[in-house]
Scaffold this active site. Structure first.
Site, PDB file in Angstrom:
ATOM      1  N   GLY A 151       2.252   2.319  10.748  1.00 47.07           N
ATOM      2  CA  GLY A 151       3.192   3.423  10.610  1.00 47.07           C
ATOM      3  C   GLY A 151       3.856   3.829  11.908  1.00 47.07           C
ATOM      4  N   HIS A 184      -9.490   1.072   4.536  1.00 43.48           N
ATOM      5  CA  HIS A 184      -8.232   1.288   5.267  1.00 43.48           C
ATOM      6  C   HIS A 184      -8.504   2.213   6.456  1.00 43.48           C
ATOM      7  CE1 HIS A 184      -4.217   2.648   6.279  1.00 43.48           C
ATOM      8  NE2 HIS A 184      -3.794   1.529   5.725  1.00 43.48           N
ATOM      9  N   SER A 240       3.255  -2.134  10.331  1.00 47.03           N
ATOM     10  CA  SER A 240       4.711  -2.177  10.548  1.00 47.03           C
ATOM     11  C   SER A 240       5.343  -3.520  10.188  1.00 47.03           C
ATOM     12  CB  SER A 240       5.047  -1.770  11.986  1.00 47.03           C
ATOM     13  OG  SER A 240       4.590  -0.447  12.236  1.00 47.03           O
ATOM     14  N   GLU A 250      -6.985   4.658   7.557  1.00 43.79           N
ATOM     15  CA  GLU A 250      -6.821   6.095   7.253  1.00 43.79           C
ATOM     16  C   GLU A 250      -8.078   6.639   6.575  1.00 43.79           C
ATOM     17  OE1 GLU A 250      -3.033   5.691   5.307  1.00 43.79           O
ATOM     18  OE2 GLU A 250      -2.152   5.210   7.247  1.00 43.79           O
ATOM     19  N   LYS A 282       0.075   4.306  -0.324  1.00 44.01           N
ATOM     20  CA  LYS A 282      -0.566   5.517   0.215  1.00 44.01           C
ATOM     21  C   LYS A 282      -0.322   6.695  -0.741  1.00 44.01           C
ATOM     22  CE  LYS A 282      -0.220   3.426   4.684  1.00 44.01           C
ATOM     23  NZ  LYS A 282      -0.180   3.549   6.123  1.00 44.01           N
ATOM     24  N   ASN A 325       0.858  -1.185   0.000  1.00 45.72           N
ATOM     25  CA  ASN A 325       0.000   0.000   0.000  1.00 45.72           C
ATOM     26  C   ASN A 325       0.893   1.234   0.000  1.00 45.72           C
ATOM     27  OD1 ASN A 325      -1.817   2.039   0.512  1.00 45.72           O
ATOM     28  ND2 ASN A 325      -2.293   1.392   2.608  1.00 45.72           N
ATOM     29  N   GLU A 378      -5.534  -4.990  10.462  1.00 47.27           N
ATOM     30  CA  GLU A 378      -4.540  -3.941  10.671  1.00 47.27           C
ATOM     31  C   GLU A 378      -4.852  -3.203  11.973  1.00 47.27           C
ATOM     32  OE1 GLU A 378      -2.487  -2.756   6.778  1.00 47.27           O
ATOM     33  OE2 GLU A 378      -4.229  -1.486   7.020  1.00 47.27           O
TER      34      GLU A 378
HETATM   35  P1  PGA Z   1       2.706   0.308   7.683  1.00 54.22           P
HETATM   36  O1  PGA Z   1       1.261   0.530   7.011  1.00 54.22           O
HETATM   37  O2  PGA Z   1       3.255  -0.983   7.110  1.00 54.22           O
HETATM   38  O3  PGA Z   1       3.506   1.506   7.251  1.00 54.22           O
HETATM   39  O4  PGA Z   1       2.511   0.226   9.149  1.00 54.22           O
HETATM   40  C1  PGA Z   1       0.379  -0.538   6.807  1.00 54.22           C
HETATM   41  C2  PGA Z   1      -0.891  -0.018   6.174  1.00 54.22           C
HETATM   42  O5  PGA Z   1      -1.303   1.093   6.478  1.00 54.22           O
HETATM   43  O6  PGA Z   1      -1.525  -0.715   5.343  1.00 54.22           O
END
Ligand code: PGA
Length: 238
Positions: free
Chosen positions: A168, A92, A198, A94, A8, A6, A162
């Site tokens: 993140g 997601h 992560s 976000e 983003k 992903n 997640e």
């Molecule tokens: P990250 O993000 O691996 O940077 O923690 C995962 C995601 O948001 O899908």
């Protein structure tokens, strides 16, 4: 096993194309794992072209439920299919937290994308506050059931667990925590479950070796071809 990157809001068309060419080379000969990348909308066409006739799928990061209409800022499954995009992430955290997407919106996006022939990675996960107050399973149940009510155990549907506190932040769920949540989700909806939050080359193999972990949704570590390819290789051997 499915490993999805992903991206983003990173990588415009030129950078995305160069990345795709590099990734393609690095994944040659890696078998036993499906790989997808999820660039931002404006980079999708360049990546589809760069990955033409490769095994790497190109997914969007979100998709609308209508075929077309007065929905400023949205993109439909048909529009993405026309580009050669074959799937999408939906729900997601976000999108849920920063853009106010509800369980109902996420479920509608999932259902119509699946009906259009898309692969769908539907994300669920609890916040730190919810985990600490003992509400993890309740939150997962509400989120998963909204998706399963709309889409059922569709064969192109994959769930991504997640935990919001792990995205993140560099904090990863322990393999045991992931296994527990994944087994719970599978009890609600019998579909593959990816872990996200992560994931890095250093922790990928251990997470992937859990019985109920069927792959990963990778954010930060998917932006670098070396680390993303290392995660794909870890999945291919576990
Ligand atoms: P990250 O993000 O691996 O940077 O923690 C995962 C995601 O948001 O899908």
């Amino acid at each position: 096993m499915l490993i999805a990157g992903n991206w983003k809001m990173f990588k415009g068309p030129a950078e995305a194309e160069a990345f795709a060419v590099e990734l393609r080379g690095r994944l040659e000969g890696v078998s036993g794992v499906d790989v997808a990348v999820c660039p931002p909308y404006t980079s999708l066409a360049a990546v589809v072209q760069a990955l033409d006739r490769s095994e790497i799928a190109v997914y969007a990061q979100n998709v609308h439920w209508a075929g077309d209409g007065a929905y400023t800022g949205e993109v439909s499954p048909a529009m993405l299919l026309e580009l050669g995009v074959t799937g999408s992430i939906v729900g997601h955290s976000e999108r849920r937290q920063l853009f106010g997407e509800s369980d109902e919106m996420v479920a509608r996006r999932a259902r119509t994308a699946l009906e259009a022939g898309f692969g769908v990675i539907a994300c669920v996960g609890e916040t730190l506050e919810q985990r600490e107050s003992g509400d993890t399973e309740l939150v997962l149940k509400i989120q998963v059931e909204a998706i399963s009510f709309a889409a059922g155990a569709h064969e192109r549907l994959v769930i991504a667990y997640e935990p919001v506190w792990a995205i993140g932040t560099g904090k990863t769920a322990t393999p045991e925590m992931a296994e527990e949540a994944h087994a719970f989700i599978k009890g609600l909806l019998d579909r593959p479950v990816l872990y996200g939050g992560s994931v890095k080359p250093e922790n990928a193999a251990e997470l992937m070796s859990q019985t109920s972990v069927d792959g990963a949704l990778v954010g930060g570590a998917s932006l670098d071809p070396d680390s993303f390819a290392a995660i794909c290789r870890a999945a291919s051997t576990s």
